[in-house]
Motif scaffolding. Structure first.
Motif, mmCIF file in Angstrom:
data_model
loop_
_atom_site.group_PDB
_atom_site.id
_atom_site.type_symbol
_atom_site.label_atom_id
_atom_site.label_comp_id
_atom_site.label_asym_id
_atom_site.label_seq_id
_atom_site.Cartn_x
_atom_site.Cartn_y
_atom_site.Cartn_z
ATOM 1 N N CYS A 104 1.168 -59.787 19.435
ATOM 2 C CA CYS A 104 1.955 -58.573 19.614
ATOM 3 C C CYS A 104 1.054 -57.345 19.567
ATOM 4 O O CYS A 104 0.147 -57.261 18.725
ATOM 5 C CB CYS A 104 2.990 -58.447 18.506
ATOM 6 S SG CYS A 104 4.562 -59.197 18.887
ATOM 7 N N ASP A 105 1.335 -56.383 20.463
ATOM 8 C CA ASP A 105 0.594 -55.130 20.416
ATOM 9 C C ASP A 105 1.238 -54.181 19.392
ATOM 10 O O ASP A 105 2.270 -54.515 18.783
ATOM 11 C CB ASP A 105 0.493 -54.513 21.824
ATOM 12 C CG ASP A 105 1.793 -53.917 22.351
ATOM 13 O OD1 ASP A 105 2.783 -53.844 21.606
ATOM 14 O OD2 ASP A 105 1.815 -53.516 23.532
ATOM 15 N N PRO A 106 0.657 -53.012 19.136
ATOM 16 C CA PRO A 106 1.205 -52.097 18.128
ATOM 17 C C PRO A 106 2.618 -51.600 18.426
ATOM 18 O O PRO A 106 3.279 -51.047 17.541
ATOM 19 C CB PRO A 106 0.207 -50.931 18.131
ATOM 20 C CG PRO A 106 -1.074 -51.524 18.618
ATOM 21 C CD PRO A 106 -0.658 -52.535 19.629
ATOM 22 N N PRO A 151 -7.706 -52.234 16.977
ATOM 23 C CA PRO A 151 -8.195 -51.424 15.848
ATOM 24 C C PRO A 151 -7.429 -50.118 15.723
ATOM 25 O O PRO A 151 -7.272 -49.582 14.636
ATOM 26 C CB PRO A 151 -9.659 -51.188 16.199
ATOM 27 C CG PRO A 151 -9.734 -51.302 17.692
ATOM 28 C CD PRO A 151 -8.708 -52.344 18.045
ATOM 29 N N GLU A 152 -6.962 -49.604 16.845
ATOM 30 C CA GLU A 152 -6.101 -48.424 16.936
ATOM 31 C C GLU A 152 -5.078 -48.711 18.042
ATOM 32 O O GLU A 152 -5.320 -49.561 18.908
ATOM 33 C CB GLU A 152 -6.907 -47.165 17.293
ATOM 34 C CG GLU A 152 -8.046 -46.845 16.341
ATOM 35 C CD GLU A 152 -7.567 -46.421 14.954
ATOM 36 O OE1 GLU A 152 -6.365 -46.046 14.844
ATOM 37 O OE2 GLU A 152 -8.350 -46.492 14.004
ATOM 38 N N PRO A 153 -3.940 -48.015 18.036
ATOM 39 C CA PRO A 153 -2.951 -48.296 19.077
ATOM 40 C C PRO A 153 -3.470 -48.148 20.502
ATOM 41 O O PRO A 153 -2.975 -48.825 21.411
ATOM 42 C CB PRO A 153 -1.844 -47.275 18.787
ATOM 43 C CG PRO A 153 -1.955 -47.006 17.328
ATOM 44 C CD PRO A 153 -3.429 -47.064 17.032
ATOM 45 N N ASP A 154 -4.477 -47.303 20.710
ATOM 46 C CA ASP A 154 -4.977 -47.076 22.071
ATOM 47 C C ASP A 154 -6.288 -47.801 22.355
ATOM 48 O O ASP A 154 -6.990 -47.481 23.312
ATOM 49 C CB ASP A 154 -5.153 -45.580 22.327
ATOM 50 C CG ASP A 154 -6.180 -44.935 21.406
ATOM 51 O OD1 ASP A 154 -6.627 -45.586 20.439
ATOM 52 O OD2 ASP A 154 -6.541 -43.764 21.654
ATOM 53 N N ARG A 155 -6.628 -48.802 21.540
ATOM 54 C CA ARG A 155 -7.842 -49.585 21.746
ATOM 55 C C ARG A 155 -7.527 -51.062 21.564
ATOM 56 O O ARG A 155 -6.783 -51.446 20.655
ATOM 57 C CB ARG A 155 -8.950 -49.189 20.764
ATOM 58 C CG ARG A 155 -9.483 -47.769 20.965
ATOM 59 C CD ARG A 155 -10.295 -47.659 22.247
ATOM 60 N NE ARG A 155 -10.903 -46.342 22.431
ATOM 61 C CZ ARG A 155 -10.334 -45.328 23.070
ATOM 62 N NH1 ARG A 155 -9.104 -45.464 23.568
ATOM 63 N NH2 ARG A 155 -10.965 -44.177 23.206
ATOM 64 N N TYR A 169 -11.422 -52.343 25.099
ATOM 65 C CA TYR A 169 -10.801 -51.658 26.222
ATOM 66 C C TYR A 169 -9.968 -50.468 25.745
ATOM 67 O O TYR A 169 -9.472 -50.449 24.614
ATOM 68 C CB TYR A 169 -9.852 -52.600 26.968
ATOM 69 C CG TYR A 169 -10.502 -53.738 27.707
ATOM 70 C CD1 TYR A 169 -10.911 -53.586 29.031
ATOM 71 C CD2 TYR A 169 -10.661 -54.975 27.098
ATOM 72 C CE1 TYR A 169 -11.482 -54.649 29.725
ATOM 73 C CE2 TYR A 169 -11.233 -56.048 27.782
ATOM 74 C CZ TYR A 169 -11.644 -55.870 29.093
ATOM 75 O OH TYR A 169 -12.209 -56.920 29.777
ATOM 76 N N GLU A 170 -9.792 -49.514 26.638
ATOM 77 C CA GLU A 170 -8.752 -48.520 26.428
ATOM 78 C C GLU A 170 -7.402 -49.217 26.593
ATOM 79 O O GLU A 170 -7.241 -50.109 27.430
ATOM 80 C CB GLU A 170 -8.878 -47.388 27.451
ATOM 81 C CG GLU A 170 -10.125 -46.536 27.278
ATOM 82 C CD GLU A 170 -10.180 -45.393 28.273
ATOM 83 O OE1 GLU A 170 -9.170 -45.175 28.988
ATOM 84 O OE2 GLU A 170 -11.229 -44.729 28.356
ATOM 85 N N TYR A 171 -6.420 -48.793 25.780
ATOM 86 C CA TYR A 171 -5.116 -49.446 25.832
ATOM 87 C C TYR A 171 -4.013 -48.392 25.866
ATOM 88 O O TYR A 171 -3.484 -47.966 24.843
ATOM 89 C CB TYR A 171 -4.921 -50.376 24.627
ATOM 90 C CG TYR A 171 -3.695 -51.270 24.750
ATOM 91 C CD1 TYR A 171 -3.712 -52.388 25.567
ATOM 92 C CD2 TYR A 171 -2.521 -50.975 24.058
ATOM 93 C CE1 TYR A 171 -2.595 -53.204 25.702
ATOM 94 C CE2 TYR A 171 -1.397 -51.780 24.177
ATOM 95 C CZ TYR A 171 -1.442 -52.895 24.998
ATOM 96 O OH TYR A 171 -0.336 -53.695 25.131
ATOM 97 N N PRO A 172 -3.646 -47.941 27.069
ATOM 98 C CA PRO A 172 -2.557 -46.961 27.189
ATOM 99 C C PRO A 172 -1.231 -47.564 26.724
ATOM 100 O O PRO A 172 -1.032 -48.782 26.797
ATOM 101 C CB PRO A 172 -2.516 -46.656 28.690
ATOM 102 C CG PRO A 172 -3.806 -47.173 29.240
ATOM 103 C CD PRO A 172 -4.221 -48.301 28.373
ATOM 104 N N GLU A 173 -0.332 -46.708 26.283
ATOM 105 C CA GLU A 173 0.967 -47.203 25.835
ATOM 106 C C GLU A 173 1.729 -47.865 26.975
ATOM 107 O O GLU A 173 2.466 -48.835 26.759
ATOM 108 C CB GLU A 173 1.794 -46.059 25.245
ATOM 109 C CG GLU A 173 3.137 -46.515 24.698
ATOM 110 C CD GLU A 173 3.922 -45.406 24.030
ATOM 111 O OE1 GLU A 173 5.091 -45.635 23.665
ATOM 112 O OE2 GLU A 173 3.365 -44.302 23.873
#
Length: 287
Positions: A104-106, A151-155, A169-173
């Motif tokens: 699951c993602d954030p 590590p962070e919602p956008d990574r 990677y960058e991870y956009p919402e």
């Protein structure tokens, strides 16, 4: 440090270990074994359910339910009733492929990759189940998609095992996974990177297939600690227990191993680190 047996159940390919804090139990799967298992930490009892398809991973949901990524797609399993229901089909027209590792993602959405069952390894995508029930391909060109960690919602840290790298990677919402920021080359370590998890300090704990170990890596790639296992093939790892201070490790059974009695079983250790709570599946909109 060394890991010790946590449960004697032997699987051909144990995977997908995840701690469900609400239920107070640990889940994991056997892929070709077609099994979902759970360990109640309070009682020490193990339960299981046999499926009619191969699962690739799972994510806790609620009320004893888990979301599975299977050969059919995303399916919801009620462990109390032993009933599955299809949430969304994935690659139903490609029987030569199956879903593999995921998480699951954030935002509470489940991601899982797909892979070829037999050689040659035809690259495929990482899929994400949206709250609407739509399934999006968010990253493509993956041979054996494995560990994921935010590590962070956008990574997003992600492992495509044959590359022997861990990519950030960058991870956009919304939308696909963004550009790759950098990579950790772990080809100097024995084995192949497989599943992974994060601790509260942002360090990566990575299971190394054919490496007999879980290595703790700093975000810069430095080896900070090593958990040794008496088996060749650790597959996935997750922190669990009430204090999230126990590292659980699934393994695979290798027929050539000398350690026939313990390969394919679940292990645990207390590595002196604390994990982050597992994100549960948020469900579908309106469900």
């Amino acid at each position: 440090m060394r890991a010790e047996p946590a449960d004697p159940t032997r699987l051909t390919l144990g995977e997908g270990v995840s701690w469900d804090a609400e239920a107070g139990r640990l889940h994991w799967i056997g892929i070709p074994d077609r099994r979902v298992l759970w360990l109640d930490e309070a009682t020490g009892r193990t339960g299981s359910h046999r499926l009619d398809v191969m699962p690739g991973t799972l994510a806790p949901y609620r009320d004893g339910q888990v979301l599975l990524a299977t050969e059919r797609g995303f399916e919801l399993l009620d462990t109390a009733q032993g009933v599955t229901s299809l949430v969304a089909a994935v690659e139903g027209d490609r029987p030569e492929r199956r879903m593999n590792d995921g998480k699951c993602d954030p935002y509470g959405r489940v991601l899982a990759g797909t892979m070829q069952i037999d050689e040659p390894r035809v690259p495929g995508p990482l899929y994400r189940l949206e709250p609407t029930g739509e399934v999006l391909a968010v990253l493509d060109g993956l041979a054996i998609p494995n560990g994921l960690a935010w590590p962070e919602p956008d990574r997003l840290w992600h492992i495509d095992s044959p590359t022997r790298r861990i990519d950030l990677y960058e991870y956009p919402e919304r939308g696909p996974v963004g550009p790759r920021i950098r990579s950790l080359d772990v080809s100097h370590l024995p084995g192949v990177p497989d599943g992974m998890t994060l601790d509260t300090d942002g360090n990566l704990w990575v299971a190394f297939w054919d490496g007999s170990a879980v290595h703790c890596l700093s975000p810069a790639g430095r080896v900070l600690a090593t958990v040794e296992l008496p088996v060749r093939r650790p597959t996935s790892c997750a922190f669990g227990g009430p204090g999230l201070d126990t590292l659980f490790v699934t393994t695979a059974h290798a027929s050539a191993d000398a350690e026939q009695a313990v390969s394919g079983t679940l292990f645990r250790c207390a590595p002196g680190a604390t994990g982050r709570p597992a994100q549960c599946w948020a469900g579908l909109s309106g469900r």
